[in-house]
Design an enzyme around this catalytic site. Structure first.
Site, PDB file in Angstrom:
ATOM      1  N   ASP A   1      -6.708  18.357 -15.660  1.00 18.56           N
ATOM      2  CA  ASP A   1      -6.920  16.974 -16.091  1.00 18.56           C
ATOM      3  C   ASP A   1      -6.410  16.873 -17.523  1.00 18.56           C
ATOM      4  O   ASP A   1      -6.988  17.457 -18.451  1.00 18.56           O
ATOM      5  CB  ASP A   1      -8.408  16.618 -15.995  1.00 18.56           C
ATOM      6  CG  ASP A   1      -8.659  15.147 -16.300  1.00 18.56           C
ATOM      7  OD1 ASP A   1      -7.903  14.569 -17.112  1.00 18.56           O
ATOM      8  OD2 ASP A   1      -9.612  14.581 -15.743  1.00 18.56           O
TER       9      ASP A   1
ATOM     10  N   ARG B   1       0.855  -1.207   0.000  1.00 15.20           N
ATOM     11  CA  ARG B   1       0.000   0.000   0.000  1.00 15.20           C
ATOM     12  C   ARG B   1       0.882   1.246   0.000  1.00 15.20           C
ATOM     13  O   ARG B   1       0.590   2.247  -0.647  1.00 15.20           O
ATOM     14  CB  ARG B   1      -0.978   0.006   1.179  1.00 15.20           C
ATOM     15  CG  ARG B   1      -1.764   1.321   1.293  1.00 15.20           C
ATOM     16  CD  ARG B   1      -3.108   1.187   2.019  1.00 15.20           C
ATOM     17  NE  ARG B   1      -3.016   0.463   3.265  1.00 15.20           N
ATOM     18  CZ  ARG B   1      -2.536   0.971   4.409  1.00 15.20           C
ATOM     19  NH1 ARG B   1      -2.097   2.212   4.461  1.00 15.20           N
ATOM     20  NH2 ARG B   1      -2.481   0.232   5.507  1.00 15.20           N
TER      21      ARG B   1
ATOM     22  N   LYS C   1      -6.931   5.514 -19.938  1.00 16.33           N
ATOM     23  CA  LYS C   1      -7.197   5.926 -21.310  1.00 16.33           C
ATOM     24  C   LYS C   1      -5.938   5.785 -22.179  1.00 16.33           C
ATOM     25  O   LYS C   1      -5.394   4.707 -22.271  1.00 16.33           O
ATOM     26  CB  LYS C   1      -7.768   7.344 -21.283  1.00 16.33           C
ATOM     27  CG  LYS C   1      -8.881   7.540 -20.237  1.00 16.33           C
ATOM     28  CD  LYS C   1     -10.148   6.791 -20.563  1.00 16.33           C
ATOM     29  CE  LYS C   1     -11.110   6.622 -19.400  1.00 16.33           C
ATOM     30  NZ  LYS C   1     -11.278   7.688 -18.443  1.00 16.33           N
TER      31      LYS C   1
ATOM     32  N   TYR D   1     -15.904  15.981 -16.989  1.00 13.17           N
ATOM     33  CA  TYR D   1     -16.276  14.562 -17.002  1.00 13.17           C
ATOM     34  C   TYR D   1     -17.322  14.327 -15.896  1.00 13.17           C
ATOM     35  O   TYR D   1     -17.181  14.852 -14.783  1.00 13.17           O
ATOM     36  CB  TYR D   1     -15.026  13.696 -16.791  1.00 13.17           C
ATOM     37  CG  TYR D   1     -15.358  12.259 -16.491  1.00 13.17           C
ATOM     38  CD1 TYR D   1     -16.148  11.513 -17.363  1.00 13.17           C
ATOM     39  CD2 TYR D   1     -14.909  11.651 -15.331  1.00 13.17           C
ATOM     40  CE1 TYR D   1     -16.478  10.200 -17.080  1.00 13.17           C
ATOM     41  CE2 TYR D   1     -15.235  10.329 -15.040  1.00 13.17           C
ATOM     42  CZ  TYR D   1     -16.019   9.615 -15.918  1.00 13.17           C
ATOM     43  OH  TYR D   1     -16.355   8.323 -15.628  1.00 13.17           O
TER      44      TYR D   1
HETATM   45  N1  LCS Z   1     -10.901  12.398 -16.206  1.00 10.66           N
HETATM   46  C1  LCS Z   1     -11.405  12.294 -17.446  1.00 10.66           C
HETATM   47  C2  LCS Z   1     -11.202  13.401 -18.422  1.00 10.66           C
HETATM   48  C3  LCS Z   1     -12.097  11.145 -17.799  1.00 10.66           C
HETATM   49  O1  LCS Z   1     -12.574  11.064 -19.040  1.00 10.66           O
HETATM   50  C4  LCS Z   1     -12.288  10.107 -16.844  1.00 10.66           C
HETATM   51  C5  LCS Z   1     -13.041   8.872 -17.167  1.00 10.66           C
HETATM   52  C6  LCS Z   1     -11.752  10.271 -15.560  1.00 10.66           C
HETATM   53  C7  LCS Z   1     -11.051  11.430 -15.286  1.00 10.66           C
HETATM   54  C8  LCS Z   1     -11.912   9.244 -14.499  1.00 10.66           C
HETATM   55  O2  LCS Z   1     -11.027   8.226 -14.701  1.00 10.66           O
HETATM   56  P1  LCS Z   1     -11.263   6.693 -14.201  1.00 10.66           P
HETATM   57  O3  LCS Z   1     -11.517   6.755 -12.733  1.00 10.66           O
HETATM   58  O4  LCS Z   1     -12.440   6.180 -14.952  1.00 10.66           O
HETATM   59  O5  LCS Z   1      -9.976   6.042 -14.543  1.00 10.66           O
HETATM   60  N2  LCS Z   1     -13.797   8.978 -18.339  1.00 10.66           N
HETATM   61  C9  LCS Z   1     -14.556   8.095 -18.860  1.00 10.66           C
HETATM   62  C10 LCS Z   1     -15.270   8.318 -20.051  1.00 10.66           C
HETATM   63  O6  LCS Z   1     -15.328   9.377 -20.661  1.00 10.66           O
HETATM   64  N3  LCS Z   1     -15.873   7.225 -20.407  1.00 10.66           N
HETATM   65  O7  LCS Z   1     -15.697   6.226 -19.480  1.00 10.66           O
HETATM   66  C11 LCS Z   1     -14.857   6.729 -18.421  1.00 10.66           C
END
Ligand code: LCS
Length: 400
Positions: free
Chosen positions: A191, A60, A216, A117
């Protein structure tokens, strides 16, 4: 005569930064799939406690694969500058939560742009408010309006932005926002998920913190949920982020770090093709009679095209387009054959989704409307298939 390179280029850093060959000599570092680490004697325990050794104790707190991935991402976001570090989280949302909890405490205020988002929007509007952290929105963080909002809220400690924004693809001026926020004593968190460090390096433009959903483009292959916080603010990283990951415990697994690290090695190469395919698909959509509007920073018609050209090294692979109604959007999505109807983005495969009922369903309808998320809006993450095949699938799905 060859000049000595003082700074390695991104394609090299993506492959080599953070790599530590194992004692076995393994070329690719193995997955340290272990919860705990052994100490040979109490002297080693005491050396660690005294800060004289950075040996691992418990996964952790840290794991070699996580350290390697953090070093690679810090090298890419830092673009060769010293003093940048990263912490890797179990998801993008865990990373965003840590960045916001590290910069805004009870009684503090966060200013964001209008469109975010969906889950980040919900975290700021509905979760952090429960801990006494308030927020307000400035549509596109326009300088005059932002200055005024900061005056109205002198308790602002963080300005949070996404550029390009999910899903509308609006672009925010990072350098201008940082200058204004810093004058008011607030930190700027960007972000950088849509752009990646290959196309945009916010820390070099004055931002204090970069957050990523490594789920992503960073991983790129759709195999992991992960996140990262990257910053040049050593105090913030040491006092807040390192403590938040350890004590709230949103840590990634060794296997997930390994997969992400391997994926990240090809990011610069992948982004080149993502951008080329993105431009081809955006051009096709903009010309198609069934498409009412197309938003892609690389198109001259994009309201911040010129800013995107200055701020980014390429326009990426995300495009938003409007088919005018829910019915038209649903019909198109159900007719796709090659492209997948799925959330997420940045994968080698083309993914297409309907923000109003998928990624942004958690945002109340009136807020969605204020953000420009109509019922006819579709978001495409253009993959690495041949662009002609992607376009052919879109064309048949749009057809009569
Ligand atoms: N920031 C952005 C710009 C995102 O598009 C997402 C997830 C996150 C943060 C959060 O990340 P995660 O916790 O999912 O790794 N965006 C998504 C989307 O547009 N479609 O599915 C997930």
């Amino acid at each position: 005569m060859m000049r000595k390179q003082t700074r390695r280029e991104m394609a090299t850093e993506a492959i080599h930064a953070g790599e530590a060959h194992d004692i076995s000599g393994a070329h690719i570092a193995p997955i340290y799939q272990t919860s705990t680490f052994t100490f040979p004697d109490m002297a080693a325990v005491e050396a660690r406690a005294a800060g004289e050794s950075d040996s691992y104790m418990y996964s952790r707190g840290g794991n070699p694969g996580r350290t390697a991935l953090a070093a690679k991402l810090a090298a890419l976001e830092g673009g060769g500058t010293e003093g940048i570090s990263a912490e890797i989280f179990a998801s993008g949302m865990a990373a965003i939560t840590a960045a916001l909890m590290g910069t805004a405490k009870t009684g503090d205020h966060i200013i964001t742009q209008q469109v975010l988002y969906g889950s980040a929007d919900h975290l700021i509007s509905d979760v952090l408010t429960g801990f006494g952290v308030s927020n307000s929105r400035v549509a596109g963080l326009e300088p005059e309006v932002l200055r005024n909002e900061l005056k109205q809220h002198p308790e602002t400690t963080a300005v949070y932005l996404e550029t390009p924004a999910n899903p509308t693809m609006s672009v925010i001026d990072i350098a201008a926002t940082a200058e204004i926020a810093h004058r008011a004593g607030a930190k700027v968190i960007v972000d950088n998920t849509f752009a990646t460090p290959v196309l945009q390096r916010p820390l070099g433009m004055g931002a204090d913190v970069v957050v990523h959903s490594t789920t992503k483009f960073i991983n790129g292959h759709g195999t992991v949920i992960g996140g990262a916080v990257v910053s040049s603010d050593e105090v913030l990283m040491a006092d807040e982020i390192a403590s938040l990951i350890r004590f709230t415990g949103g840590v990634p697994s060794p296997f997930d770090c390994w997969l992400t690290n391997v994926g990240l090695k090809t990011l610069p190469l992948r982004m080149r093709q993502h951008c080329a395919n993105g431009m081809d698909v955006a051009g096709f959509l903009e010309e198609h009679p069934a498409v009412a509007a197309t938003a892609y920073p690389g198109l001259k018609s994009h309201p911040q095209h010129e800013l995107a050209g200055r701020q980014m090294d390429g326009f990426g692979a995300l495009i938003a387009f409007d088919l005018g109604s829910y019915e038209a959007a649903a019909r198109f999505l159900e007719r796709l054959e090659l492209c997948s109807l799925a959330v997420s983005l940045g994968n080698v495969d083309t993914l297409i989704e309907h923000p109003a009922s998928m990624t942004h369903a958690v945002v109340p309808p009136e807020e969605r409307a204020a953000s420009g998320i109509t019922d006819g809006l579709i978001r495409i993450s253009v993959g690495l298939e041949d662009a002609a095949d992607i376009i052919s699938d879109l064309d048949q799905a749009l057809g009569t």
